[in-house]
Scaffold this active site. Structure first.
Site, PDB file in Angstrom:
ATOM      1  N   ARG A   1       0.812  -1.231   0.000  1.00 52.47           N
ATOM      2  CA  ARG A   1       0.000   0.000   0.000  1.00 52.47           C
ATOM      3  C   ARG A   1       0.840   1.274   0.000  1.00 52.47           C
ATOM      4  O   ARG A   1       0.442   2.279  -0.579  1.00 52.47           O
ATOM      5  CB  ARG A   1      -0.909   0.007   1.235  1.00 52.47           C
ATOM      6  CG  ARG A   1      -1.995  -1.042   1.194  1.00 52.47           C
ATOM      7  CD  ARG A   1      -2.632  -1.202   2.541  1.00 52.47           C
ATOM      8  NE  ARG A   1      -1.613  -1.499   3.548  1.00 52.47           N
ATOM      9  CZ  ARG A   1      -1.847  -1.685   4.837  1.00 52.47           C
ATOM     10  NH1 ARG A   1      -3.069  -1.591   5.294  1.00 52.47           N
ATOM     11  NH2 ARG A   1      -0.864  -1.948   5.675  1.00 52.47           N
TER      12      ARG A   1
ATOM     13  N   LYS B   1       5.008 -19.470   5.121  1.00 54.16           N
ATOM     14  CA  LYS B   1       4.505 -19.950   6.389  1.00 54.16           C
ATOM     15  C   LYS B   1       4.145 -18.730   7.247  1.00 54.16           C
ATOM     16  O   LYS B   1       4.763 -17.679   7.059  1.00 54.16           O
ATOM     17  CB  LYS B   1       5.523 -20.845   7.082  1.00 54.16           C
ATOM     18  CG  LYS B   1       6.709 -20.102   7.695  1.00 54.16           C
ATOM     19  CD  LYS B   1       7.335 -20.850   8.823  1.00 54.16           C
ATOM     20  CE  LYS B   1       7.893 -19.876   9.817  1.00 54.16           C
ATOM     21  NZ  LYS B   1       8.532 -20.312  10.960  1.00 54.16           N
TER      22      LYS B   1
ATOM     23  N   LYS C   1      17.777 -25.318   2.635  1.00 48.60           N
ATOM     24  CA  LYS C   1      19.134 -25.325   3.194  1.00 48.60           C
ATOM     25  C   LYS C   1      19.933 -26.498   2.630  1.00 48.60           C
ATOM     26  O   LYS C   1      19.416 -27.597   2.493  1.00 48.60           O
ATOM     27  CB  LYS C   1      19.074 -25.413   4.731  1.00 48.60           C
ATOM     28  CG  LYS C   1      18.531 -24.133   5.351  1.00 48.60           C
ATOM     29  CD  LYS C   1      18.627 -24.176   6.854  1.00 48.60           C
ATOM     30  CE  LYS C   1      18.038 -22.945   7.488  1.00 48.60           C
ATOM     31  NZ  LYS C   1      18.821 -21.714   7.267  1.00 48.60           N
TER      32      LYS C   1
ATOM     33  N   GLU D   1      17.135 -21.290  18.990  1.00 41.63           N
ATOM     34  CA  GLU D   1      17.401 -19.879  18.678  1.00 41.63           C
ATOM     35  C   GLU D   1      18.052 -19.259  19.902  1.00 41.63           C
ATOM     36  O   GLU D   1      17.579 -19.482  21.028  1.00 41.63           O
ATOM     37  CB  GLU D   1      16.090 -19.129  18.421  1.00 41.63           C
ATOM     38  CG  GLU D   1      15.348 -19.553  17.173  1.00 41.63           C
ATOM     39  CD  GLU D   1      15.984 -19.013  15.913  1.00 41.63           C
ATOM     40  OE1 GLU D   1      16.728 -18.024  16.001  1.00 41.63           O
ATOM     41  OE2 GLU D   1      15.746 -19.601  14.846  1.00 41.63           O
TER      42      GLU D   1
ATOM     43  N   HIS E   1       9.295 -26.879  10.246  1.00 35.90           N
ATOM     44  CA  HIS E   1      10.715 -27.256  10.144  1.00 35.90           C
ATOM     45  C   HIS E   1      11.026 -28.602  10.807  1.00 35.90           C
ATOM     46  O   HIS E   1      11.707 -29.446  10.232  1.00 35.90           O
ATOM     47  CB  HIS E   1      11.615 -26.220  10.825  1.00 35.90           C
ATOM     48  CG  HIS E   1      11.418 -24.812  10.358  1.00 35.90           C
ATOM     49  ND1 HIS E   1      10.930 -24.490   9.107  1.00 35.90           N
ATOM     50  CD2 HIS E   1      11.667 -23.635  10.973  1.00 35.90           C
ATOM     51  CE1 HIS E   1      10.890 -23.175   8.993  1.00 35.90           C
ATOM     52  NE2 HIS E   1      11.319 -22.637  10.103  1.00 35.90           N
TER      53      HIS E   1
HETATM   54  N1  LIG Z   1      10.438 -11.771   7.534  1.00 35.73           N
HETATM   55  C1  LIG Z   1      10.848 -13.019   7.435  1.00 35.73           C
HETATM   56  O1  LIG Z   1      12.058 -13.310   7.464  1.00 35.73           O
HETATM   57  C2  LIG Z   1       9.850 -14.148   7.264  1.00 35.73           C
HETATM   58  C3  LIG Z   1      10.300 -15.475   7.331  1.00 35.73           C
HETATM   59  C4  LIG Z   1       9.380 -16.523   7.134  1.00 35.73           C
HETATM   60  C5  LIG Z   1       8.060 -16.214   6.871  1.00 35.73           C
HETATM   61  N2  LIG Z   1       7.634 -14.902   6.817  1.00 35.73           N
HETATM   62  C6  LIG Z   1       6.232 -14.642   6.500  1.00 35.73           C
HETATM   63  O2  LIG Z   1       6.174 -13.764   5.381  1.00 35.73           O
HETATM   64  C7  LIG Z   1       5.060 -12.889   5.496  1.00 35.73           C
HETATM   65  C8  LIG Z   1       5.553 -11.440   5.440  1.00 35.73           C
HETATM   66  O3  LIG Z   1       6.440 -11.226   6.520  1.00 35.73           O
HETATM   67  P1  LIG Z   1       7.230  -9.852   6.732  1.00 35.73           P
HETATM   68  O4  LIG Z   1       8.153 -10.087   7.864  1.00 35.73           O
HETATM   69  O5  LIG Z   1       7.777  -9.346   5.459  1.00 35.73           O
HETATM   70  O6  LIG Z   1       6.045  -8.891   7.226  1.00 35.73           O
HETATM   71  P2  LIG Z   1       6.017  -7.306   7.214  1.00 35.73           P
HETATM   72  O7  LIG Z   1       7.391  -6.750   7.292  1.00 35.73           O
HETATM   73  O8  LIG Z   1       5.007  -6.899   8.219  1.00 35.73           O
HETATM   74  O9  LIG Z   1       5.454  -6.960   5.750  1.00 35.73           O
HETATM   75  C9  LIG Z   1       4.107  -7.092   5.401  1.00 35.73           C
HETATM   76  C10 LIG Z   1       3.899  -6.466   4.044  1.00 35.73           C
HETATM   77  O10 LIG Z   1       2.520  -6.572   3.699  1.00 35.73           O
HETATM   78  C11 LIG Z   1       2.105  -5.318   3.177  1.00 35.73           C
HETATM   79  N3  LIG Z   1       0.668  -5.161   3.369  1.00 35.73           N
HETATM   80  C12 LIG Z   1      -0.017  -5.183   4.534  1.00 35.73           C
HETATM   81  N4  LIG Z   1      -1.325  -5.009   4.310  1.00 35.73           N
HETATM   82  C13 LIG Z   1      -1.473  -4.867   2.974  1.00 35.73           C
HETATM   83  C14 LIG Z   1      -2.575  -4.660   2.112  1.00 35.73           C
HETATM   84  N5  LIG Z   1      -3.819  -4.569   2.591  1.00 35.73           N
HETATM   85  N6  LIG Z   1      -2.355  -4.553   0.796  1.00 35.73           N
HETATM   86  C15 LIG Z   1      -1.092  -4.635   0.298  1.00 35.73           C
HETATM   87  N7  LIG Z   1      -0.023  -4.860   1.049  1.00 35.73           N
HETATM   88  C16 LIG Z   1      -0.198  -4.963   2.369  1.00 35.73           C
HETATM   89  C17 LIG Z   1       2.934  -4.310   3.947  1.00 35.73           C
HETATM   90  O11 LIG Z   1       3.106  -3.102   3.256  1.00 35.73           O
HETATM   91  P3  LIG Z   1       2.187  -1.796   3.366  1.00 35.73           P
HETATM   92  O12 LIG Z   1       1.978  -1.512   4.807  1.00 35.73           O
HETATM   93  O13 LIG Z   1       3.012  -0.801   2.632  1.00 35.73           O
HETATM   94  O14 LIG Z   1       0.930  -2.126   2.656  1.00 35.73           O
HETATM   95  C18 LIG Z   1       4.274  -5.036   3.955  1.00 35.73           C
HETATM   96  O15 LIG Z   1       4.918  -4.810   2.722  1.00 35.73           O
HETATM   97  C19 LIG Z   1       4.380 -13.263   6.807  1.00 35.73           C
HETATM   98  O16 LIG Z   1       3.366 -14.201   6.537  1.00 35.73           O
HETATM   99  C20 LIG Z   1       5.493 -13.928   7.608  1.00 35.73           C
HETATM  100  O17 LIG Z   1       4.991 -14.844   8.548  1.00 35.73           O
HETATM  101  C21 LIG Z   1       8.519 -13.874   7.012  1.00 35.73           C
END
Ligand SMILES: NC(=O)c1ccc[n+]([C@@H]2O[C@H](COP(=O)([O-])OP(=O)(O)OC[C@H]3O[C@@H](n4cnc5c(N)ncnc54)[C@H](OP(=O)(O)O)[C@@H]3O)[C@@H](O)[C@H]2O)c1
Length: 490
Positions: free
Chosen positions: A45, A149, A183, A217, A241
C-alpha cells in the site's frame, strides 16, 4: 522473443521482501540463473515510485549481501524491479494490478509467480481476488503461487485455506514454502542417505536407538510479539521445520528424485507417525517459557505462549517401531543451532573395560543444519600407548572446509529458482501440510487446556530449556545432546 517471466511480490515494502527475496533474486541475477526478460513487480500500500523502491532495496540488499557485493551489478538489476501501490484486501485493486503486470510483460504468453509475502490474514482475500480477476489462468504461459509460512494455524484453517486455494489454483501451481528445505544440509541429508550404501543397512530400528532433532534460537522474540503471541513455538517451528526434518530422516527411498515421488514418501512417514493424544500431553511433551518473556514488548503479562517445547513422537512402521524421535525447539536458548542426532545402539556386548566414572559413547551421526553446516560421525578409537583405553573420535565433513570457494547458498535463492523452474520437490504438498497439523494439533489442544490455569515452566535465557525437558528424556533413560557440533574442535 522469449516469454516474459514476472515475479509479483505482494507485501513488497515488508521485511521478507527486502531482506530475503530481493537479495536472493539479485544473487540469481548475478549468477545469470534467471530466465531472460525476468521482471519483478512489488505490490503493497505504501505509495512509492519505482526509483524509491529500488533505492530502499539497494540499501537492504547491501545490508544482507555486503555493499561491495551489491555495488557491481545493481545498476543492471535495478531496471527489472518495479513497484505498484495497491491494497490487496480490495477486489478493485486486481484489474489494476493485472494491467500493471501486462504493461511489463507485453502481449506474448507470459510466466508469472505470485509471491504472498503478506500477513496470513490477507492470504484468503488475495487468492480469491486473483481468481476473480482471471489472474490464475495460465493464458498460454504459466501461473504459480508461492505461499509463506504460517500456512494455517491448525488443521481446520489449513483445510479452508487449501480449499480456497484449489478453487483458484490447481495443486500443481501451488508452492508452499518452508525455507528450511532450501538449506544445503537438508538436501545433503537426502544425498547422504540415498547416494551412499553404507548408511542404509543400519538406518533402522535394529541399529538406531533414538533420534533427536533440535532447532534452537539464541535470541528472544525481539519485535515479533504480535505474531509470536498468536503462534507459539509449536505452530512456529514444530509443524513445519521439525516435522520436515523428521520426514527426511525417516522416509523410505523414493524411486526417483522427483517432486511427487519424494513427497509421497514424506507423506507416508507422516501417516505413520502415531497421532499424539491431547489427554496425556505431559507424558510425551514439555512446554516452557524463557525468563523475562513477560517483559518483552507486546507480550501479555499473563501470557501462556510457549517459547520452548520438547516432544516425543513415535513412528509406527517396520523401520522405526519403538525408536523414539525427540523434537525440541526454543527461543533464548544457549546457542543458535539446528541439528539432528542419530543415536546408534551400543555394542550388545562390550569386551573392553570402561573406566569407572566414564561412560561408553555409542556411535552418533550428527547432521548440523546451522550454524556450521556439516556432518559428524563419532566412533570409538584406542588411545595410543595407554593400554586399551578408549576415546571418542570424530569424522567431520563441513561445507565451509570442503567447498571454501563456493559460499553456502541462501535457502530463498535456491527455492525461488526451483519455483521458476517448476520443481516443487522442496515445497510442501497439501496432504503433507494437513497431516503435519493433524500431528501437532492435539499437542496444542492438550496444553491449552492445562495451561489455562497454571503458568508454564520457566527456563533461564541462554540455557537448553526447562528442567522438565531433561526429565522427559531421563525417565526414558536418555539425555539431550546439547549442540554436539558446537563442542567438537577440529
Ligand atoms: N520476515 C521473514 O524473514 C519471514 C520469514 C518466514 C516467513 N515470513 C512470512 O512472510 C510474510 C511477510 O512477513 P514480513 O516479515 O515481510 O512482514 P512485514 O514486514 O510486516 O510486511 C508485510 C507487508 O505486507 C504489506 N501489506 C499489509 N497489508 C497490505 C494490504 N492490505 N495490501 C497490500 N499490502 C499490504 C505491507 O506493506 P504496506 O503496509 O506498505 O501495505 C508489507 O509490505 C508473513 O506471513 C510472515 O509470517 C517472514
Amino acid at each position: 522473443m522469449d516469454s516474459a517471466t514476472t515475479i509479483v511480490i505482494f507485501g513488497a515494502s515488508g521485511d521478507l521482501t527486502s531482506h530475503k527475496l530481493i537479495p536472493a533474486l539479485y544473487e540469481n541475477f548475478v549468477k545469470k540463473r534467471l530466465p531472460p526478460r525476468t521482471q519483478i513487480l512489488g505490490i503493497s500500500r505504501t505509495p512509492m515510485s519505482d526509483e524509491a523502491f529500488r533505492k530502499r532495496l539497494l540499501s537492504s540488499s547491501s545490508e544482507v549481501l555486503g555493499k561491495e557485493n551489491v555495488a557491481s551489478s545493481w545498476s543492471e538489476f535495478a531496471p527489472s524491479v518495479h513497484y505498484y501501490a495497491a491494497d490487496v484486501s480490495k477486489e478493485a485493486s486486481y484489474p489494476l494490478i493485472e494491467q500493471a503486470v501486462r504493461e511489463l510483460e507485453g502481449s506474448n504468453p507470459s510466466r508469472r509467480i505470485y509471491y504472498l509475502a503478506l500477513a496470513p490474514e490477507l492470504y484468503l482475500h488475495t487468492i480469491e481476488y486473483l481468481g476473480k480477476a482471471g489472474m490464475a489462468r495460465p493464458d498460454g504461459g504459466w501461473r504459480r503461487i508461492i505461499i509463506e509460512k504460517p500456512f494455517g494455524r491448525d488443521l481446520t484453517s489449513t483445510r479452508v485455506l487449501n480449499q480456497k486455494l484449489h478453487a483458484v489454483f490447481d495443486e500443481s501451481q501451488v508452492y508452499r514454502i518452508d525455507h528450511y528445505l532450501g538449506k544445503e544440509t537438508i538436501q545433503n541429508l537426502l544425498v547422504l542417505r540415498f547416494a551412499n550404501t553404507i548408511f542404509e543397512p543400519v538406518w533402522n530400528r535394529n541399529f538406531i536407538e533414538h533420534v533427536q532433532i533440535t532447532v534452537a534460537e539464541a535470541g528472544g522474540i525481539g519485535s515479533r510479539a504480535g505474531y509470536y503471541e498468536t503462534a507459539g513455538v509449536l505452530r512456529d517451528v514444530f509443524q513445519n521445520h521439525l516435522l520436515q526434518l523428521l520426514t527426511l530422516i525417516a522416509m523410505e527411498i523414493p524411486s526417483r528424485f522427483e517432486a511427487n515421488t519424494l513427497r509421497d514418501e514424506k507423506v507416508k512417514v507422516l501417516d505413520a507417525v502415531r497421532l499424539p493424544k491431547s489427554d496425556d500431553v505431559e507424558q510425551y511433551s514439555v512446554l516452557g517459557q524463557y525468563q523475562g518473556y513477560h517483559s518483552e514488548s507486546g507480550v501479555a503479562p499473563d501470557s501462556r505462549t510457549p517459547t520452548f517445547a520438547a516432544l516425543r513422537l513415535n513412528i509406527d512402521n517396520w523401520r522405526w517401531q519403538d525408536v523414539p524421535f525427540y523434537l525440541r525447539s526454543g527461543k533464548a536458548m544457549a546457542a543458535k543451532m539446528s541439528e539432528a542426532v542419530i543415536q546408534f545402539r551400543c555394542p550388545p556386548h562390550m569386551i573392553f573395560d570402561v573406566p569407572r566414572g566414564e561412560t561408553l559413547h555409542c556411535n552418533q551421526l550428527v547432521v548440523t543444519v546451522q550454524p556450521d553446516e556439516g556432518i559428524h560421525l563419532t566412533f570409538m578409537t584406542k588411545v595410543p600407548d595407554a593400554g586399551m583405553k578408549l576415546h571418542e573420535s570424530n569424522l567431520y565433513f563441513h561445507y565451509r572446509d570442503s567447498y571454501e570457494k563456493i559460499p553456502v547458498l541462501d535457502s530463498y535463492e535456491r527455492l525461488l529458482l526451483d519455483a521458476i523452474k517448476g520443481d516443487a520437490s522442496l515445497f510442501i504438498r497439501q496432504d503433507e501440510i494437513e497431516r503435519a497439523w493433524q500431528i501437532i494439533d492435539p499437542v496444542i489442544e492438550g496444553w491449552s487446556a492445562r495451561t489455562a490455569s497454571s503458568l508454564l515452566p520457566q527456563y533461564p535465557r541462554g540455557s537448553w530449556g526447562p528442567a522438565e525437558a531433561d526429565a522427559l528424556l531421563k525417565q526414558e533413560g536418555r539425555s539431550w545432546v546439547n549442540g554436539a557440533s558446537l563442542h567438537h574442535d577440529r
